[in-house]
Design a protein around this motif. Structure first.
Motif, PDB file in Angstrom:
ATOM      1  N   MET A   1       2.778  -4.040  -0.257  1.00 54.47           N
ATOM      2  CA  MET A   1       3.909  -3.183  -0.539  1.00 54.47           C
ATOM      3  C   MET A   1       5.138  -4.039  -0.788  1.00 54.47           C
ATOM      4  N   ILE A   2       6.026  -3.480  -1.576  1.00 55.98           N
ATOM      5  CA  ILE A   2       7.333  -4.100  -1.785  1.00 55.98           C
ATOM      6  C   ILE A   2       8.380  -3.156  -1.220  1.00 55.98           C
ATOM      7  N   VAL A   3       9.301  -3.717  -0.469  1.00 56.75           N
ATOM      8  CA  VAL A   3      10.411  -2.940   0.072  1.00 56.75           C
ATOM      9  C   VAL A   3      11.709  -3.544  -0.442  1.00 56.75           C
ATOM     10  N   ALA A   4      12.583  -2.688  -0.935  1.00 59.28           N
ATOM     11  CA  ALA A   4      13.948  -3.084  -1.274  1.00 59.28           C
ATOM     12  C   ALA A   4      14.828  -2.474  -0.192  1.00 59.28           C
ATOM     13  N   PHE A   5      15.620  -3.319   0.457  1.00 52.55           N
ATOM     14  CA  PHE A   5      16.477  -2.768   1.507  1.00 52.55           C
ATOM     15  C   PHE A   5      17.836  -3.446   1.529  1.00 52.55           C
ATOM     16  N   SER A   6      18.779  -2.687   2.063  1.00 53.19           N
ATOM     17  CA  SER A   6      20.146  -3.159   2.194  1.00 53.19           C
ATOM     18  C   SER A   6      20.655  -2.727   3.562  1.00 53.19           C
ATOM     19  N   ILE A   7      21.201  -3.673   4.297  1.00 56.25           N
ATOM     20  CA  ILE A   7      21.750  -3.393   5.620  1.00 56.25           C
ATOM     21  C   ILE A   7      23.256  -3.619   5.554  1.00 56.25           C
ATOM     22  N   ALA A   8      24.019  -2.601   5.899  1.00 53.84           N
ATOM     23  CA  ALA A   8      25.476  -2.708   5.866  1.00 53.84           C
ATOM     24  C   ALA A   8      26.037  -2.485   7.268  1.00 53.84           C
ATOM     25  N   PRO A   9      26.689  -3.491   7.818  1.00 51.77           N
ATOM     26  CA  PRO A   9      27.289  -3.339   9.138  1.00 51.77           C
ATOM     27  C   PRO A   9      28.573  -2.521   9.066  1.00 51.77           C
ATOM     28  N   SER A  10      28.921  -1.929  10.192  1.00 51.01           N
ATOM     29  CA  SER A  10      30.151  -1.154  10.255  1.00 51.01           C
ATOM     30  C   SER A  10      30.807  -1.389  11.609  1.00 51.01           C
ATOM     31  N   GLY A  11      32.083  -1.743  11.572  1.00 50.67           N
ATOM     32  CA  GLY A  11      32.841  -1.912  12.802  1.00 50.67           C
ATOM     33  C   GLY A  11      32.574  -3.225  13.513  1.00 50.67           C
ATOM     34  N   GLY A  12      33.143  -3.352  14.680  1.00 50.84           N
ATOM     35  CA  GLY A  12      32.968  -4.555  15.484  1.00 50.84           C
ATOM     36  C   GLY A  12      33.477  -5.789  14.774  1.00 50.84           C
ATOM     37  N   ASN A  13      32.765  -6.882  14.899  1.00 49.72           N
ATOM     38  CA  ASN A  13      33.128  -8.145  14.265  1.00 49.72           C
ATOM     39  C   ASN A  13      32.402  -8.345  12.941  1.00 49.72           C
ATOM     40  N   ALA A  14      31.885  -7.268  12.366  1.00 51.69           N
ATOM     41  CA  ALA A  14      31.045  -7.382  11.182  1.00 51.69           C
ATOM     42  C   ALA A  14      31.819  -7.714   9.912  1.00 51.69           C
ATOM     43  N   VAL A  15      33.074  -7.307   9.846  1.00 49.40           N
ATOM     44  CA  VAL A  15      33.863  -7.534   8.635  1.00 49.40           C
ATOM     45  C   VAL A  15      34.656  -8.830   8.791  1.00 49.40           C
ATOM     46  N   ASP A  16      34.455  -9.734   7.831  1.00 52.20           N
ATOM     47  CA  ASP A  16      35.157 -11.015   7.850  1.00 52.20           C
ATOM     48  C   ASP A  16      36.631 -10.810   7.506  1.00 52.20           C
ATOM     49  N   GLU A  17      37.462 -11.814   7.750  1.00 56.32           N
ATOM     50  CA  GLU A  17      38.900 -11.712   7.494  1.00 56.32           C
ATOM     51  C   GLU A  17      39.222 -11.367   6.046  1.00 56.32           C
ATOM     52  N   ASP A  18      38.353 -11.781   5.108  1.00 56.10           N
ATOM     53  CA  ASP A  18      38.610 -11.501   3.692  1.00 56.10           C
ATOM     54  C   ASP A  18      38.021 -10.158   3.242  1.00 56.10           C
ATOM     55  N   GLY A  19      37.527  -9.354   4.195  1.00 59.97           N
ATOM     56  CA  GLY A  19      37.002  -8.038   3.865  1.00 59.97           C
ATOM     57  C   GLY A  19      35.521  -8.024   3.513  1.00 59.97           C
ATOM     58  N   THR A  20      34.886  -9.183   3.506  1.00 59.19           N
ATOM     59  CA  THR A  20      33.451  -9.236   3.218  1.00 59.19           C
ATOM     60  C   THR A  20      32.651  -9.100   4.514  1.00 59.19           C
ATOM     61  N   MET A  21      31.364  -9.000   4.372  1.00 56.94           N
ATOM     62  CA  MET A  21      30.461  -8.912   5.524  1.00 56.94           C
ATOM     63  C   MET A  21      29.462 -10.059   5.478  1.00 56.94           C
ATOM     64  N   THR A  22      29.891 -11.191   4.959  1.00 54.69           N
ATOM     65  CA  THR A  22      29.013 -12.318   4.680  1.00 54.69           C
ATOM     66  C   THR A  22      28.228 -12.778   5.898  1.00 54.69           C
ATOM     67  N   ASP A  23      28.877 -12.989   7.007  1.00 55.16           N
ATOM     68  CA  ASP A  23      28.190 -13.531   8.181  1.00 55.16           C
ATOM     69  C   ASP A  23      27.126 -12.577   8.711  1.00 55.16           C
ATOM     70  N   ALA A  24      27.442 -11.288   8.751  1.00 49.50           N
ATOM     71  CA  ALA A  24      26.476 -10.303   9.239  1.00 49.50           C
ATOM     72  C   ALA A  24      25.276 -10.201   8.302  1.00 49.50           C
ATOM     73  N   VAL A  25      25.529 -10.181   7.009  1.00 51.75           N
ATOM     74  CA  VAL A  25      24.443 -10.094   6.037  1.00 51.75           C
ATOM     75  C   VAL A  25      23.614 -11.379   6.050  1.00 51.75           C
ATOM     76  N   ALA A  26      24.268 -12.521   6.206  1.00 53.11           N
ATOM     77  CA  ALA A  26      23.548 -13.792   6.275  1.00 53.11           C
ATOM     78  C   ALA A  26      22.596 -13.815   7.469  1.00 53.11           C
ATOM     79  N   ALA A  27      22.982 -13.194   8.560  1.00 48.85           N
ATOM     80  CA  ALA A  27      22.101 -13.129   9.729  1.00 48.85           C
ATOM     81  C   ALA A  27      20.822 -12.364   9.396  1.00 48.85           C
ATOM     82  N   ALA A  28      20.954 -11.287   8.629  1.00 47.08           N
ATOM     83  CA  ALA A  28      19.782 -10.507   8.218  1.00 47.08           C
ATOM     84  C   ALA A  28      18.913 -11.299   7.253  1.00 47.08           C
ATOM     85  N   VAL A  29      19.526 -11.963   6.301  1.00 47.01           N
ATOM     86  CA  VAL A  29      18.779 -12.749   5.316  1.00 47.01           C
ATOM     87  C   VAL A  29      18.060 -13.909   5.998  1.00 47.01           C
ATOM     88  N   ALA A  30      18.651 -14.487   7.012  1.00 45.14           N
ATOM     89  CA  ALA A  30      18.005 -15.566   7.750  1.00 45.14           C
ATOM     90  C   ALA A  30      16.701 -15.083   8.393  1.00 45.14           C
TER      91      ALA A  30
END
Length: 101
Positions: free
Chosen positions: A1-30
């Motif tokens: 099977m192939i799965v396409a998925f997207s995880i979007a964090p909300s709140g907490g420390n998930a949003v970086d200072e520049d408004g991106t969610m790079t660190d949280a998304v990088a944790a998922a990709v890792a």
């Protein structure tokens, strides 16, 4: 099977200072990369190929990685369930490229 998925964090420390969610998304990709399953990451989705239980275990673990820095997570998931098919993550794209020649 192939799965396409997207995880979007909300709140907490998930949003970086520049408004991106790079660190949280990088944790998922890792988590996805460490799984050993065939995968691709694009600007909007991560694609993962494998058997049902192993794919969904990775999606859960990736979601948990984002939940470690965010109190709330949105998960969008689409699956192509084709028992017995392997290598389709690349093969589907190859078939389209061949048709365009």
């Amino acid at each position: 099977m192939i799965v396409a998925f997207s995880i979007a964090p909300s709140g907490g420390n998930a949003v970086d200072e520049d408004g991106t969610m790079t660190d949280a998304v990088a944790a998922a990709v890792a988590v996805v990369r460490a799984s050993g399953l065939d995968h691709q990451t694009s600007a909007m989705f991560t694609y993962l190929e494998g058997e049902w239980d192993e794919v969904f275990a990775v999606v859960k673990d990736a979601t948990d990685a984002v939940l470690a820095v965010a109190p709330r997570v949105s998960l969008v998931l689409k699956a192509d369930i084709r028992p017995g098919a392997t290598g389709e993550l690349a093969a589907k794209v190859d078939r389209i490229e061949q048709a365009l020649r």
